[in-house]
Design a protein around this motif. Structure first.
Motif, PDB file in Angstrom:
ATOM      1  N   ALA A   1       1.102  -1.379   0.192  1.00 58.25           N
ATOM      2  CA  ALA A   1       0.316  -0.156  -0.259  1.00 58.25           C
ATOM      3  C   ALA A   1       1.412   1.851   0.368  1.00 58.25           C
ATOM      4  CB  ALA A   1      -0.878  -0.049   0.934  1.00 58.25           C
ATOM      5  N   ALA A   2       2.437   1.087   0.636  1.00 54.68           N
ATOM      6  CA  ALA A   2       3.239   2.473   0.788  1.00 54.68           C
ATOM      7  C   ALA A   2       3.508   2.636  -0.567  1.00 54.68           C
ATOM      8  CB  ALA A   2       3.862   2.129   1.601  1.00 54.68           C
ATOM      9  N   ALA A   3       3.833   1.646  -0.774  1.00 50.40           N
ATOM     10  CA  ALA A   3       4.504   1.855  -2.410  1.00 50.40           C
ATOM     11  C   ALA A   3       3.029   2.106  -4.081  1.00 50.40           C
ATOM     12  CB  ALA A   3       4.949   0.410  -2.935  1.00 50.40           C
ATOM     13  N   ALA A   4       2.199   1.602  -3.290  1.00 49.13           N
ATOM     14  CA  ALA A   4       0.981   2.640  -4.799  1.00 49.13           C
ATOM     15  C   ALA A   4       0.665   3.741  -4.275  1.00 49.13           C
ATOM     16  CB  ALA A   4      -0.282   1.169  -4.131  1.00 49.13           C
ATOM     17  N   MET A   5       1.070   4.318  -3.066  1.00 51.14           N
ATOM     18  CA  MET A   5       0.823   5.495  -2.841  1.00 51.14           C
ATOM     19  C   MET A   5       1.884   6.212  -3.117  1.00 51.14           C
ATOM     20  SD  MET A   5      -2.005   5.993  -1.139  1.00 51.14           S
ATOM     21  CE  MET A   5      -1.943   7.854  -0.303  1.00 51.14           C
ATOM     22  N   LYS A   6       3.209   6.415  -3.322  1.00 51.29           N
ATOM     23  CA  LYS A   6       4.261   6.623  -3.217  1.00 51.29           C
ATOM     24  C   LYS A   6       4.174   7.032  -5.317  1.00 51.29           C
ATOM     25  CE  LYS A   6       7.290   5.609  -0.157  1.00 51.29           C
ATOM     26  NZ  LYS A   6       8.786   5.533   0.166  1.00 51.29           N
ATOM     27  N   LEU A   7       3.402   5.737  -6.244  1.00 49.86           N
ATOM     28  CA  LEU A   7       3.350   5.633  -7.304  1.00 49.86           C
ATOM     29  C   LEU A   7       1.960   6.607  -7.968  1.00 49.86           C
ATOM     30  CD1 LEU A   7       4.131   1.643  -7.907  1.00 49.86           C
ATOM     31  CD2 LEU A   7       5.329   3.710  -8.753  1.00 49.86           C
ATOM     32  N   LYS A   8       1.464   7.412  -6.727  1.00 51.17           N
ATOM     33  CA  LYS A   8       0.115   7.942  -7.077  1.00 51.17           C
ATOM     34  C   LYS A   8      -1.182   6.922  -7.465  1.00 51.17           C
ATOM     35  CE  LYS A   8       2.771  12.102  -6.341  1.00 51.17           C
ATOM     36  NZ  LYS A   8       2.752  12.028  -4.621  1.00 51.17           N
ATOM     37  N   LEU A   9      -1.084   5.960  -6.714  1.00 52.53           N
ATOM     38  CA  LEU A   9      -2.214   5.327  -6.912  1.00 52.53           C
ATOM     39  C   LEU A   9      -3.162   4.909  -5.804  1.00 52.53           C
ATOM     40  CD1 LEU A   9      -0.060   2.007  -9.094  1.00 52.53           C
ATOM     41  CD2 LEU A   9      -1.910   3.891  -9.405  1.00 52.53           C
ATOM     42  N   PRO A  10      -3.719   6.199  -5.387  1.00 53.54           N
ATOM     43  CA  PRO A  10      -4.419   5.328  -4.054  1.00 53.54           C
ATOM     44  C   PRO A  10      -5.099   4.537  -4.779  1.00 53.54           C
ATOM     45  CG  PRO A  10      -5.093   7.506  -5.258  1.00 53.54           C
ATOM     46  CD  PRO A  10      -3.656   6.721  -5.989  1.00 53.54           C
ATOM     47  N   ALA A  11      -6.959   4.639  -4.995  1.00 52.17           N
ATOM     48  CA  ALA A  11      -7.455   3.211  -5.291  1.00 52.17           C
ATOM     49  C   ALA A  11      -6.894   2.048  -5.053  1.00 52.17           C
ATOM     50  CB  ALA A  11      -7.915   3.509  -6.121  1.00 52.17           C
ATOM     51  N   LYS A  12      -5.233   1.881  -5.074  1.00 49.22           N
ATOM     52  CA  LYS A  12      -4.881   0.785  -5.610  1.00 49.22           C
ATOM     53  C   LYS A  12      -4.009   0.274  -3.934  1.00 49.22           C
ATOM     54  CE  LYS A  12      -2.708  -3.070  -6.871  1.00 49.22           C
ATOM     55  NZ  LYS A  12      -3.162  -4.001  -7.352  1.00 49.22           N
ATOM     56  N   ALA A  13      -4.072   1.336  -3.358  1.00 48.43           N
ATOM     57  CA  ALA A  13      -3.696   1.267  -1.815  1.00 48.43           C
ATOM     58  C   ALA A  13      -4.240   1.281  -0.964  1.00 48.43           C
ATOM     59  CB  ALA A  13      -2.413   3.076  -1.614  1.00 48.43           C
ATOM     60  N   ALA A  14      -6.053   1.755  -0.982  1.00 37.88           N
ATOM     61  CA  ALA A  14      -6.730   1.724  -0.573  1.00 37.88           C
ATOM     62  C   ALA A  14      -7.366  -0.040  -0.674  1.00 37.88           C
ATOM     63  CB  ALA A  14      -8.366   2.411  -0.616  1.00 37.88           C
ATOM     64  N   GLU A  15      -7.035  -0.478  -1.519  1.00 34.57           N
ATOM     65  CA  GLU A  15      -7.645  -1.782  -2.119  1.00 34.57           C
ATOM     66  C   GLU A  15      -6.696  -3.007  -1.384  1.00 34.57           C
ATOM     67  OE1 GLU A  15      -7.405  -4.615  -5.272  1.00 34.57           O
ATOM     68  OE2 GLU A  15      -7.778  -2.834  -6.297  1.00 34.57           O
ATOM     69  N   ILE A  16      -4.957  -2.514  -0.809  1.00 32.71           N
ATOM     70  CA  ILE A  16      -4.775  -3.315  -0.252  1.00 32.71           C
ATOM     71  C   ILE A  16      -4.943  -3.340   1.063  1.00 32.71           C
ATOM     72  CG2 ILE A  16      -1.850  -3.764   0.062  1.00 32.71           C
ATOM     73  CD1 ILE A  16      -1.101  -2.863  -2.603  1.00 32.71           C
ATOM     74  N   CYS A  17      -5.108  -2.253   1.585  1.00 35.60           N
ATOM     75  CA  CYS A  17      -4.786  -2.181   2.527  1.00 35.60           C
ATOM     76  C   CYS A  17      -6.650  -2.875   3.096  1.00 35.60           C
ATOM     77  CB  CYS A  17      -5.104  -0.760   3.006  1.00 35.60           C
ATOM     78  SG  CYS A  17      -3.422   0.676   3.337  1.00 35.60           S
ATOM     79  N   ARG A  18      -7.336  -3.117   2.752  1.00 35.74           N
ATOM     80  CA  ARG A  18      -8.883  -3.253   2.974  1.00 35.74           C
ATOM     81  C   ARG A  18      -8.626  -4.504   2.597  1.00 35.74           C
ATOM     82  NH1 ARG A  18     -11.135  -0.162  -1.044  1.00 35.74           N
ATOM     83  NH2 ARG A  18     -11.693   1.769  -0.033  1.00 35.74           N
ATOM     84  N   GLN A  19      -7.794  -5.171   2.153  1.00 35.51           N
ATOM     85  CA  GLN A  19      -7.092  -6.869   1.797  1.00 35.51           C
ATOM     86  C   GLN A  19      -6.663  -7.234   2.933  1.00 35.51           C
ATOM     87  OE1 GLN A  19      -5.371  -7.131  -1.232  1.00 35.51           O
ATOM     88  NE2 GLN A  19      -7.035  -7.257  -3.754  1.00 35.51           N
ATOM     89  N   GLY A  20      -5.853  -6.392   3.779  1.00 27.02           N
ATOM     90  CA  GLY A  20      -4.960  -6.463   4.591  1.00 27.02           C
ATOM     91  C   GLY A  20      -5.662  -6.470   5.893  1.00 27.02           C
ATOM     92  N   ILE A  21      -6.806  -5.600   6.296  1.00 27.61           N
ATOM     93  CA  ILE A  21      -7.550  -6.059   6.732  1.00 27.61           C
ATOM     94  C   ILE A  21      -8.737  -6.910   7.766  1.00 27.61           C
ATOM     95  CG2 ILE A  21      -8.909  -4.333   8.297  1.00 27.61           C
ATOM     96  CD1 ILE A  21      -7.659  -2.158   7.142  1.00 27.61           C
TER      97      ILE A  21
END
Length: 196
Positions: free
Chosen positions: A88-108
């Motif tokens: 998710a941190a990598a996705a945020m650095k790539l300016k992919l916040p929707a992908k980051a949110a998806e990864i966070c939800r999966q992890g949670i």
């Protein structure tokens, strides 16, 4: 041969802690090769090697490769909380916040409510919505502060959550956690100040 893969992981951890990010990434890559050569097709060790390699690659600025390592690490061991946080941190650095949110939800959903993943999810969702009127509050237990006896002095926030989760299994160090949180805090504060 798990011994060879484990040895590469330990050497990589030492190099990562010492700041030799390129050396750490190479050790983890050799550990992955050793594990695959022995027929490992997934599991905890392979996941840790990939997730740790992702951390080294993040530090080196190879964000896309880090994200790919995290995706493989999650596939190898869905209980690896660090893989979700780093991905998710990598996705945020790539300016992919929707992908980051998806990864966070999966992890949670898999590892439980991790304060670090919840904070990163709030940040990602705010980016997706274009709303940044108020920075997300830091949740208790975000991984900052003392660590249990016998563990590394610094850990990434998802790793901290893994220790609190019965299914959690690894506790690899992440010296960049405080820096990442500080960068996120600075970004959110700047947005807050610019908000109407």
């Amino acid at each position: 041969q798990e011994g060879a893969a484990e040895a590469w992981k330990l050497e990589g951890n030492a190099k990562l802690t010492a700041g030799d990010d390129a050396g750490a990434a190479e050790c983890y890559a050799l550990g992955i090769e050793a594990a695959l050569a022995e027929g490992f097709t997934g599991g905890r060790l392979l996941s840790q090697l990939r997730s740790n390699r992702a951390q080294a690659l993040l530090r080196l600025g190879d964000i896309e490769s880090a994200m790919q390592c995290c995706e493989h690490a999650i596939a190898d061991d869905p209980l690896n909380g660090k893989a979700y946080w780093r991905g998710a941190a990598a996705a945020m650095k790539l300016k992919l916040p929707a992908k980051a949110a998806e990864i966070c939800r999966q992890g949670i959903a898999v590892v439980g409510e991790s304060p670090a993943l919840l904070n990163l999810l709030e940040e990602a969702e705010a980016e997706v919505e274009g709303v940044s009127s108020e920075p997300p509050p830091l949740r208790p237990g975000n991984g900052v502060g003392s660590t249990p006896a016998g563990s590394a002095a610094t850990e990434d926030p998802a790793g901290r959550a893994r220790q609190a989760t019965p299914a959690a299994r690894d506790s690899e160090p992440n010296p960049d956690m405080a820096k990442d949180l500080a960068e996120r805090g600075t970004t959110l504060l700047a947005r807050f100040r610019r908000a109407p």
